[in-house]
Design a protein around this motif. Structure first.
Motif, PDB file in Angstrom:
ATOM      1  N   SER A 145       0.852  -1.247   0.114  1.00 27.61           N
ATOM      2  CA  SER A 145      -0.047   0.032  -0.004  1.00 27.61           C
ATOM      3  C   SER A 145       0.971   1.342  -0.068  1.00 27.61           C
ATOM      4  CB  SER A 145      -0.918  -0.025   1.230  1.00 27.61           C
ATOM      5  OG  SER A 145      -0.077   0.344   2.327  1.00 27.61           O
ATOM      6  N   GLU A 146       0.418   2.509  -0.302  1.00 31.22           N
ATOM      7  CA  GLU A 146       1.135   3.480  -0.296  1.00 31.22           C
ATOM      8  C   GLU A 146       1.419   4.004   1.077  1.00 31.22           C
ATOM      9  OE1 GLU A 146      -0.969   6.829  -2.234  1.00 31.22           O
ATOM     10  OE2 GLU A 146      -1.225   5.681  -4.215  1.00 31.22           O
ATOM     11  N   GLN A 147       0.698   3.483   1.985  1.00 26.44           N
ATOM     12  CA  GLN A 147       0.762   3.884   3.533  1.00 26.44           C
ATOM     13  C   GLN A 147       2.206   3.279   3.810  1.00 26.44           C
ATOM     14  OE1 GLN A 147      -2.362   3.295   5.940  1.00 26.44           O
ATOM     15  NE2 GLN A 147      -1.289   4.276   7.932  1.00 26.44           N
ATOM     16  N   ALA A 148       2.177   1.787   3.604  1.00 21.09           N
ATOM     17  CA  ALA A 148       3.145   1.115   3.942  1.00 21.09           C
ATOM     18  C   ALA A 148       4.666   1.493   3.171  1.00 21.09           C
ATOM     19  CB  ALA A 148       3.164  -0.595   3.632  1.00 21.09           C
ATOM     20  N   TRP A 149       4.539   1.973   1.972  1.00 20.36           N
ATOM     21  CA  TRP A 149       5.556   2.452   1.276  1.00 20.36           C
ATOM     22  C   TRP A 149       6.219   3.408   2.037  1.00 20.36           C
ATOM     23  CZ3 TRP A 149       9.200   0.717  -2.093  1.00 20.36           C
ATOM     24  CH2 TRP A 149       9.762   1.973  -2.738  1.00 20.36           C
ATOM     25  N   ARG A 150       5.343   4.617   2.247  1.00 18.89           N
ATOM     26  CA  ARG A 150       5.744   5.912   3.089  1.00 18.89           C
ATOM     27  C   ARG A 150       6.188   5.587   4.322  1.00 18.89           C
ATOM     28  NH1 ARG A 150       1.062   7.857   0.576  1.00 18.89           N
ATOM     29  NH2 ARG A 150      -0.094   7.508   2.575  1.00 18.89           N
ATOM     30  N   SER A 151       5.643   4.351   5.047  1.00 19.83           N
ATOM     31  CA  SER A 151       6.287   3.967   6.413  1.00 19.83           C
ATOM     32  C   SER A 151       7.733   3.690   6.238  1.00 19.83           C
ATOM     33  CB  SER A 151       5.527   3.227   6.904  1.00 19.83           C
ATOM     34  OG  SER A 151       4.192   3.625   7.470  1.00 19.83           O
ATOM     35  N   ALA A 152       7.883   2.681   5.207  1.00 16.27           N
ATOM     36  CA  ALA A 152       9.247   2.098   5.066  1.00 16.27           C
ATOM     37  C   ALA A 152      10.315   3.105   4.768  1.00 16.27           C
ATOM     38  CB  ALA A 152       9.025   0.833   3.907  1.00 16.27           C
ATOM     39  N   LEU A 153       9.948   4.044   3.759  1.00 13.14           N
ATOM     40  CA  LEU A 153      10.932   5.028   3.374  1.00 13.14           C
ATOM     41  C   LEU A 153      11.264   5.771   4.497  1.00 13.14           C
ATOM     42  CD1 LEU A 153       9.511   6.279  -0.179  1.00 13.14           C
ATOM     43  CD2 LEU A 153      11.330   4.815   0.396  1.00 13.14           C
ATOM     44  N   ALA A 154      10.468   6.195   5.551  1.00 10.82           N
ATOM     45  CA  ALA A 154      10.263   7.238   6.688  1.00 10.82           C
ATOM     46  C   ALA A 154      11.567   6.274   7.498  1.00 10.82           C
ATOM     47  CB  ALA A 154       9.131   7.556   7.401  1.00 10.82           C
ATOM     48  N   THR A 155      11.303   5.034   7.425  1.00 13.47           N
ATOM     49  CA  THR A 155      12.371   4.321   8.394  1.00 13.47           C
ATOM     50  C   THR A 155      13.835   4.068   7.993  1.00 13.47           C
ATOM     51  OG1 THR A 155      10.648   2.766   8.679  1.00 13.47           O
ATOM     52  CG2 THR A 155      12.751   1.627   9.120  1.00 13.47           C
TER      53      THR A 155
END
Length: 61
Positions: free
Chosen positions: A49-59
């Motif tokens: 999901s876009e949300q999971a992608w953004r969370s991974a990038l933030a990590t």
């Protein structure tokens, strides 16, 4: 998820295309992001999901 007509983009952090370079491509489809190895696109893609992608990038920042 059908990514046959997705527009794939090579990551700016991928290598220059040599045999041992890491080559990651991403495709943004409404609501989802596909990630695949550009050297083996026939192997399929990881779809998140876009949300999971953004969370991974933030990590990783």
């Amino acid at each position: 998820m059908d990514l046959d007509h997705a527009r794939w983009r090579k990551s700016s952090r991928s290598g220059s295309g040599g045999e041992n370079d890491e080559c990651v491509e991403v495709a943004f489809v409404p609501g989802t992001v596909g990630v695949r190895d550009s050297k083996k696109p026939e192997a399929g893609a990881l779809v998140v999901s876009e949300q999971a992608w953004r969370s991974a990038l933030a990590t990783f920042r």
